[in-house]
Design a protein around this motif. Structure first.
Motif, mmCIF file in Angstrom:
data_model
loop_
_atom_site.group_PDB
_atom_site.id
_atom_site.type_symbol
_atom_site.label_atom_id
_atom_site.label_comp_id
_atom_site.label_asym_id
_atom_site.label_seq_id
_atom_site.Cartn_x
_atom_site.Cartn_y
_atom_site.Cartn_z
ATOM 1 N N GLU A 146 0.830 -1.184 0.000
ATOM 2 C CA GLU A 146 0.000 0.000 0.000
ATOM 3 C C GLU A 146 0.869 1.239 0.000
ATOM 4 O O GLU A 146 1.869 1.326 0.711
ATOM 5 C CB GLU A 146 -0.922 0.020 1.235
ATOM 6 C CG GLU A 146 -1.934 -1.113 1.237
ATOM 7 C CD GLU A 146 -2.920 -0.996 0.091
ATOM 8 O OE1 GLU A 146 -3.193 0.141 -0.334
ATOM 9 O OE2 GLU A 146 -3.400 -2.030 -0.384
ATOM 10 N N LEU A 158 -10.487 7.249 -3.149
ATOM 11 C CA LEU A 158 -9.954 6.361 -4.184
ATOM 12 C C LEU A 158 -10.984 6.039 -5.263
ATOM 13 O O LEU A 158 -10.604 5.619 -6.364
ATOM 14 C CB LEU A 158 -9.425 5.082 -3.532
ATOM 15 C CG LEU A 158 -8.288 5.296 -2.528
ATOM 16 C CD1 LEU A 158 -7.826 3.960 -1.953
ATOM 17 C CD2 LEU A 158 -7.113 6.021 -3.174
ATOM 18 N N ASP A 159 -12.262 6.225 -4.954
ATOM 19 C CA ASP A 159 -13.279 6.003 -5.994
ATOM 20 C C ASP A 159 -13.131 6.992 -7.136
ATOM 21 O O ASP A 159 -13.669 6.766 -8.228
ATOM 22 C CB ASP A 159 -14.679 6.125 -5.392
ATOM 23 C CG ASP A 159 -15.015 4.965 -4.470
ATOM 24 O OD1 ASP A 159 -14.322 3.919 -4.557
ATOM 25 O OD2 ASP A 159 -15.954 5.097 -3.660
ATOM 26 N N CYS A 161 -10.419 7.627 -8.700
ATOM 27 C CA CYS A 161 -9.292 7.283 -9.563
ATOM 28 C C CYS A 161 -9.715 6.841 -10.962
ATOM 29 O O CYS A 161 -8.871 6.768 -11.872
ATOM 30 C CB CYS A 161 -8.452 6.184 -8.912
ATOM 31 S SG CYS A 161 -7.596 6.713 -7.404
ATOM 32 N N THR A 239 -5.519 12.750 -3.206
ATOM 33 C CA THR A 239 -6.206 11.752 -4.029
ATOM 34 C C THR A 239 -5.482 11.550 -5.348
ATOM 35 O O THR A 239 -5.287 10.408 -5.805
ATOM 36 C CB THR A 239 -7.653 12.186 -4.276
ATOM 37 O OG1 THR A 239 -8.353 12.243 -3.023
ATOM 38 C CG2 THR A 239 -8.362 11.215 -5.199
ATOM 39 N N GLU A 242 -2.247 9.517 -4.810
ATOM 40 C CA GLU A 242 -2.554 8.106 -4.532
ATOM 41 C C GLU A 242 -3.077 7.396 -5.777
ATOM 42 O O GLU A 242 -2.757 6.223 -6.006
ATOM 43 C CB GLU A 242 -3.566 8.012 -3.388
ATOM 44 C CG GLU A 242 -2.973 8.294 -2.029
ATOM 45 C CD GLU A 242 -1.921 7.271 -1.639
ATOM 46 O OE1 GLU A 242 -2.253 6.069 -1.515
ATOM 47 O OE2 GLU A 242 -0.759 7.660 -1.499
ATOM 48 N N CYS A 243 -3.867 8.078 -6.589
ATOM 49 C CA CYS A 243 -4.338 7.455 -7.831
ATOM 50 C C CYS A 243 -3.167 7.148 -8.758
ATOM 51 O O CYS A 243 -3.147 6.111 -9.437
ATOM 52 C CB CYS A 243 -5.325 8.381 -8.537
ATOM 53 S SG CYS A 243 -6.935 8.534 -7.708
ATOM 54 N N ARG A 246 -1.047 4.083 -7.432
ATOM 55 C CA ARG A 246 -1.798 2.833 -7.449
ATOM 56 C C ARG A 246 -2.103 2.339 -8.864
ATOM 57 O O ARG A 246 -2.646 1.249 -9.035
ATOM 58 C CB ARG A 246 -3.118 2.999 -6.687
ATOM 59 C CG ARG A 246 -2.956 3.203 -5.190
ATOM 60 C CD ARG A 246 -4.256 3.640 -4.546
ATOM 61 N NE ARG A 246 -4.093 3.939 -3.131
ATOM 62 C CZ ARG A 246 -4.301 3.077 -2.137
ATOM 63 N NH1 ARG A 246 -4.708 1.855 -2.419
ATOM 64 N NH2 ARG A 246 -4.124 3.428 -0.888
#
Length: 332
Positions: A146, A158-159, A161, A239, A242-243, A246
């Motif tokens: 992670e 995260l939704d 992304c 966000t 992190e997107c 990931r």
């Protein structure tokens, strides 16, 4: 059982009586008084006559018995034997009470030892708040699964992304880079890039890129973030980072993230947020460590957020300086 008294000598001497003490023949003798038996009474030894002894000057401790006389029953135990028996019984009773009390107390207190071979311990398994001097996990060189951001950063959404429309943006060669209500000069050596499609979290993204290695690209991009209810520009910037880390479209073999800057900025007259971070990867196809990435977001009047993203190789001082110079065009 023959009682103590004078009996005919078991050695067979006629006219001699020997004293039986109830347990053995003694050395005491006396002559027998001659008497005539009453009529009709057979002569012979009295009932329960003591056993005959082998001829000897002293009584034997183990007398022999003629075939015609039954041996006497076992004499009663002496007082000393009875006392010994009582003492043994008392010791067994005390030991039994002690053992029973021991197991009874253990049953009540639940203080049971683990079964043999069970692998348990007698220590308590209850959690404790006491600090420990030992680390709780073994160190490892394996990359983290992670991403890890800066401490105290808001939780990313995260939704967000996926689902945006990044390919609606476009950039023409030789022109300034425009998107999300922002404009910057295209850095030297960068050309319009179809890599804008990797920005799946942004709308209308325009991008320019420069090939660093066969499998590594440096990028600048402008666009916007759709209004999905971000609580702050900082949460929106977190966000975006992190997107990126990931996404396999951005980074294959992501290892870790180290934030260098996370601070508020003023962008086009609006209060925004900037994150500059080092994103490291483990990819055998490349020689670079990863990217020195900068993300800036700021709110717009229509509720969306302006977006600036730039990634250049870690340790590439020339490209990092160019990144700062390009960003300075946007900051107030």
């Amino acid at each position: 059982m023959a009682s103590p008294g004078w009996y005919p000598d078991p050695g067979g001497q006629p006219g001699l009586l020997r004293f039986w003490d109830g347990a053995t023949w003694t050395s005491r003798t006396m002559p027998a008084a001659p008497t005539a038996p009453p009529p009709g009474v057979p002569t012979g030894p009295p009932p329960n006559r003591p056993p005959a002894a082998a001829p000897s000057s002293a009584p034997s401790s183990a007398p022999s018995f003629p075939p015609s006389l039954p041996p006497p029953s076992q004499p009663p135990a002496s007082g000393r034997g009875r006392r010994l028996t009582l003492v043994l019984l008392a010791v067994l009773l005390v030991a039994g009470v002690g053992v029973g009390g021991f197991f009874g107390v253990r049953a009540l207190t639940g203080d049971d030892e683990p079964a043999a071979g069970g692998g348990g311990t007698s220590e308590s398994s209850e959690p404790t708040d006491e600090p420990t001097d030992q680390p709780t996990d073994e160190p490892t060189d394996e990359p983290t699964e992670e991403p890890t951001g800066s401490g105290g950063a808001p939780e990313p959404i995260l939704d967000a992304c996926q689902g945006a429309a990044p390919v609606t943006g476009a950039t023409r060669p030789g022109q300034a880079l425009r998107g999300g209500g922002l404009r910057v000069t295209t850095p030297p050596g960068y050309e319009p890039s179809a890599a804008n499609e990797v920005f799946t979290f942004g709308d209308g993204v325009a991008a320019v890129g420069q090939q660093v290695e066969e499998f590594w690209l440096s990028l600048y991009a402008l666009g916007s973030l759709p209004d999905i209810g971000y609580e702050s520009p900082q949460q929106a910037a977190e966000t975006v980072v992190e997107c990126m880390v990931r996404s396999e479209l951005f980074y294959s073999g992501f290892q870790d993230r180290t934030d260098l800057t996370s601070e508020p900025v003023s962008l086009a007259g609006a209060e925004g947020w900037r994150i500059t971070t080092e994103i490291r990867v483990q990819d055998p196809r490349i020689t670079v460590e990863g990217d020195h990435a900068t993300v800036v977001v700021a709110p717009r009047e229509d509720g969306s957020l302006s977006l600036f993203v730039s990634v250049v190789p870690i340790g590439d001082d020339t490209r990092i300086a160019q990144q700062e110079a390009t960003l300075a065009e946007l900051l107030d």
